[in-house]
Enzyme design. Structure first.
Site, PDB file in Angstrom:
ATOM      1  N   GLU A 116     -44.860  -1.622  77.686  1.00 60.33           N
ATOM      2  CA  GLU A 116     -45.505  -2.922  77.442  1.00 60.33           C
ATOM      3  C   GLU A 116     -44.748  -4.068  78.115  1.00 60.33           C
ATOM      4  O   GLU A 116     -44.955  -5.232  77.766  1.00 60.33           O
ATOM      5  CB  GLU A 116     -45.633  -3.187  75.933  1.00 60.33           C
ATOM      6  CG  GLU A 116     -46.366  -2.130  75.129  1.00 60.33           C
ATOM      7  CD  GLU A 116     -47.844  -1.965  75.480  1.00 60.33           C
ATOM      8  OE1 GLU A 116     -48.329  -2.682  76.367  1.00 60.33           O
ATOM      9  OE2 GLU A 116     -48.482  -1.092  74.865  1.00 60.33           O
ATOM     10  N   HIS A 140     -43.272  -6.366  69.362  1.00 56.84           N
ATOM     11  CA  HIS A 140     -44.507  -5.611  69.140  1.00 56.84           C
ATOM     12  C   HIS A 140     -44.231  -4.517  68.115  1.00 56.84           C
ATOM     13  O   HIS A 140     -43.290  -3.737  68.277  1.00 56.84           O
ATOM     14  CB  HIS A 140     -44.972  -4.989  70.462  1.00 56.84           C
ATOM     15  CG  HIS A 140     -46.062  -3.975  70.316  1.00 56.84           C
ATOM     16  ND1 HIS A 140     -47.263  -4.235  69.687  1.00 56.84           N
ATOM     17  CD2 HIS A 140     -46.142  -2.679  70.721  1.00 56.84           C
ATOM     18  CE1 HIS A 140     -48.023  -3.161  69.722  1.00 56.84           C
ATOM     19  NE2 HIS A 140     -47.364  -2.193  70.328  1.00 56.84           N
ATOM     20  N   HIS A 142     -46.129  -1.667  65.070  1.00 52.57           N
ATOM     21  CA  HIS A 142     -47.333  -0.978  64.581  1.00 52.57           C
ATOM     22  C   HIS A 142     -47.415  -1.186  63.068  1.00 52.57           C
ATOM     23  O   HIS A 142     -47.102  -0.286  62.284  1.00 52.57           O
ATOM     24  CB  HIS A 142     -47.277   0.503  64.947  1.00 52.57           C
ATOM     25  CG  HIS A 142     -47.373   0.759  66.417  1.00 52.57           C
ATOM     26  ND1 HIS A 142     -47.300   2.020  66.973  1.00 52.57           N
ATOM     27  CD2 HIS A 142     -47.564  -0.086  67.468  1.00 52.57           C
ATOM     28  CE1 HIS A 142     -47.428   1.938  68.284  1.00 52.57           C
ATOM     29  NE2 HIS A 142     -47.572   0.666  68.616  1.00 52.57           N
ATOM     30  N   GLU A 170     -47.562 -19.462  51.175  1.00 50.03           N
ATOM     31  CA  GLU A 170     -46.656 -19.922  52.230  1.00 50.03           C
ATOM     32  C   GLU A 170     -47.157 -19.587  53.640  1.00 50.03           C
ATOM     33  O   GLU A 170     -46.614 -20.093  54.621  1.00 50.03           O
ATOM     34  CB  GLU A 170     -45.277 -19.284  52.039  1.00 50.03           C
ATOM     35  CG  GLU A 170     -44.693 -19.530  50.676  1.00 50.03           C
ATOM     36  CD  GLU A 170     -43.605 -20.601  50.666  1.00 50.03           C
ATOM     37  OE1 GLU A 170     -42.664 -20.464  51.431  1.00 50.03           O
ATOM     38  OE2 GLU A 170     -43.724 -21.560  49.874  1.00 50.03           O
ATOM     39  N   HIS A 211     -54.214  -1.095  66.757  1.00 44.98           N
ATOM     40  CA  HIS A 211     -52.950  -0.774  67.436  1.00 44.98           C
ATOM     41  C   HIS A 211     -51.738  -1.445  66.768  1.00 44.98           C
ATOM     42  O   HIS A 211     -50.795  -0.766  66.390  1.00 44.98           O
ATOM     43  CB  HIS A 211     -53.060  -1.180  68.911  1.00 44.98           C
ATOM     44  CG  HIS A 211     -51.871  -0.799  69.736  1.00 44.98           C
ATOM     45  ND1 HIS A 211     -51.945  -0.435  71.060  1.00 44.98           N
ATOM     46  CD2 HIS A 211     -50.553  -0.738  69.428  1.00 44.98           C
ATOM     47  CE1 HIS A 211     -50.735  -0.150  71.508  1.00 44.98           C
ATOM     48  NE2 HIS A 211     -49.873  -0.342  70.542  1.00 44.98           N
TER      49      HIS A 211
HETATM   50  P1  13P Z   1     -43.088   2.275  74.618  1.00 49.94           P
HETATM   51  O1  13P Z   1     -42.368   3.479  74.044  1.00 49.94           O
HETATM   52  O2  13P Z   1     -43.355   2.456  76.101  1.00 49.94           O
HETATM   53  O3  13P Z   1     -42.362   0.993  74.314  1.00 49.94           O
HETATM   54  O4  13P Z   1     -44.524   2.206  73.956  1.00 49.94           O
HETATM   55  C1  13P Z   1     -44.673   2.113  72.580  1.00 49.94           C
HETATM   56  C2  13P Z   1     -45.865   1.330  72.186  1.00 49.94           C
HETATM   57  O5  13P Z   1     -45.939   0.851  71.069  1.00 49.94           O
HETATM   58  C3  13P Z   1     -46.951   1.093  73.172  1.00 49.94           C
HETATM   59  O6  13P Z   1     -47.850   0.123  72.738  1.00 49.94           O
HETATM   60 ZN    ZN Z   2     -47.820  -0.118  70.541  1.00 48.90          ZN
END
Ligand code: 13P
Ligand code: ZN
Length: 275
Positions: A116, A140, A142, A170, A211
């Site tokens: 990413e 980023h 999940h 809040e 995602h």
């Molecule tokens: P990477 O292992 O390449 O960082 O990818 C993980 C991920 O969350 C892709 O969206």
């Molecule tokens: Zn991801």
């Protein structure tokens, strides 16, 4: 100074470990990047190699030419960042056009920065310009509950912002500008990077449908805290929806206007529609 002794590296590793402990980083899920300050790069200069091969970023970020970043590796596990940082993370340098990068430290057993990287760097470029250089962290994750919500809420900025604001008093103080939403797209490329960085011009949070989430912030505490706050609010919404599909009472548009006055935040009226 050794790279692993630098305070910003320790802060980065702690944040990765905090994310792992939250359950947001199954396998290699998620990625983290930090735009290193000039004096921080100077402080670890003795350990930075200049022999790395230049490789394409996959997009152009001219405003970030010559900048150094601390990044997680592609396919690497957040779970291992603390115990094996030299295998899991890297310091990279961008070239004078902002089109190529080279590895200066880390990823000692091979590999490359997160897949990413285009999204991270395009977000860094937008946020650096929008905040006069203050924002340095792009994260980023999940996040389970936010992902769950992307199956049942309309994928609209206004809906996600308003619903998540309503779940915890809040929230509008922590993310007064709201939240952007990107519909499902193939991850890892320039197209999703362009869509996300477009939202980052307005917001510090972007949801990727089915995602995860991207957050931007000034430092590790603020950026982790932002991710944590949004995801906690999503957890409350998931629980609420599981108990009953409608609300018996909630925080109203008028309540938000009162809150904005006392907490001295500006809440855009487009999120305060009558329901
Ligand atoms: P990477 O292992 O390449 O960082 O990818 C993980 C991920 O969350 C892709 O969206
Ligand atoms: Zn991801």
């Amino acid at each position: 100074m050794r790279v692993l002794e630098a305070k910003f590296v320790q802060g980065f590793m702690r944040m990765a470990d905090d994310g792992w402990n939250q359950g947001w980083h199954e396998r290699n899920g998620g990625n983290l990047t930090y735009r290193i300050k000039k004096e921080e790069a100077e402080s670890i200069r003795e350990e930075l190699s200049e022999d790395g091969e230049w490789k394409e970023i996959g997009t152009a970020v001219p405003a970030l030419a010559g900048e150094y970043f601390l990044v997680t590796g592609s396919g690497k596990y957040f779970r291992n960042v603390m115990s094996d940082p030299e295998d899991s993370i890297a310091v990279i340098e961008l070239d004078d056009k902002g089109e190529n990068y080279r590895i200066c430290w880390g990823l000692v057993n091979g590999g490359r920065p997160t897949s990413e990287l285009p999204s991270h760097l395009m977000n860094h470029e937008v946020k650096m310009q929008a905040t006069g250089g203050k924002h340095r962290v792009i994260y980023h994750a999940h996040t389970t509950n936010v992902i769950a919500l992307t199956f049942v809420l309309p994928l609209k900025d206004e809906v996600f912002t308003r619903e998540l604001w309503e779940m915890a008093t809040e929230c509008p103080v922590v993310f007064p500008d709201g939240i952007g939403v990107v519909g499902w797209m193939v991850p890892g490329g320039r197209e999703i990077a362009v869509a996300t960085s477009e939202l980052m011009k307005k917001y510090d949070v972007a949801v990727w449908a089915h995602h995860g989430m991207f957050c931007s912030g000034e430092d590790f505490d603020l950026t982790f805290g932002l991710m944590h706050t949004v995801e906690k609010s999503a957890e409350i919404l998931v629980k609420m929806l599981s108990m009953r599909p409608d609300k018996l009472q909630t925080i109203t548009a008028e309540n938000f206007r009162d809150l904005a006055v006392d907490f001295k935040v500006e809440l855009p009226e487009r999120f305060l529609f009558e329901k």
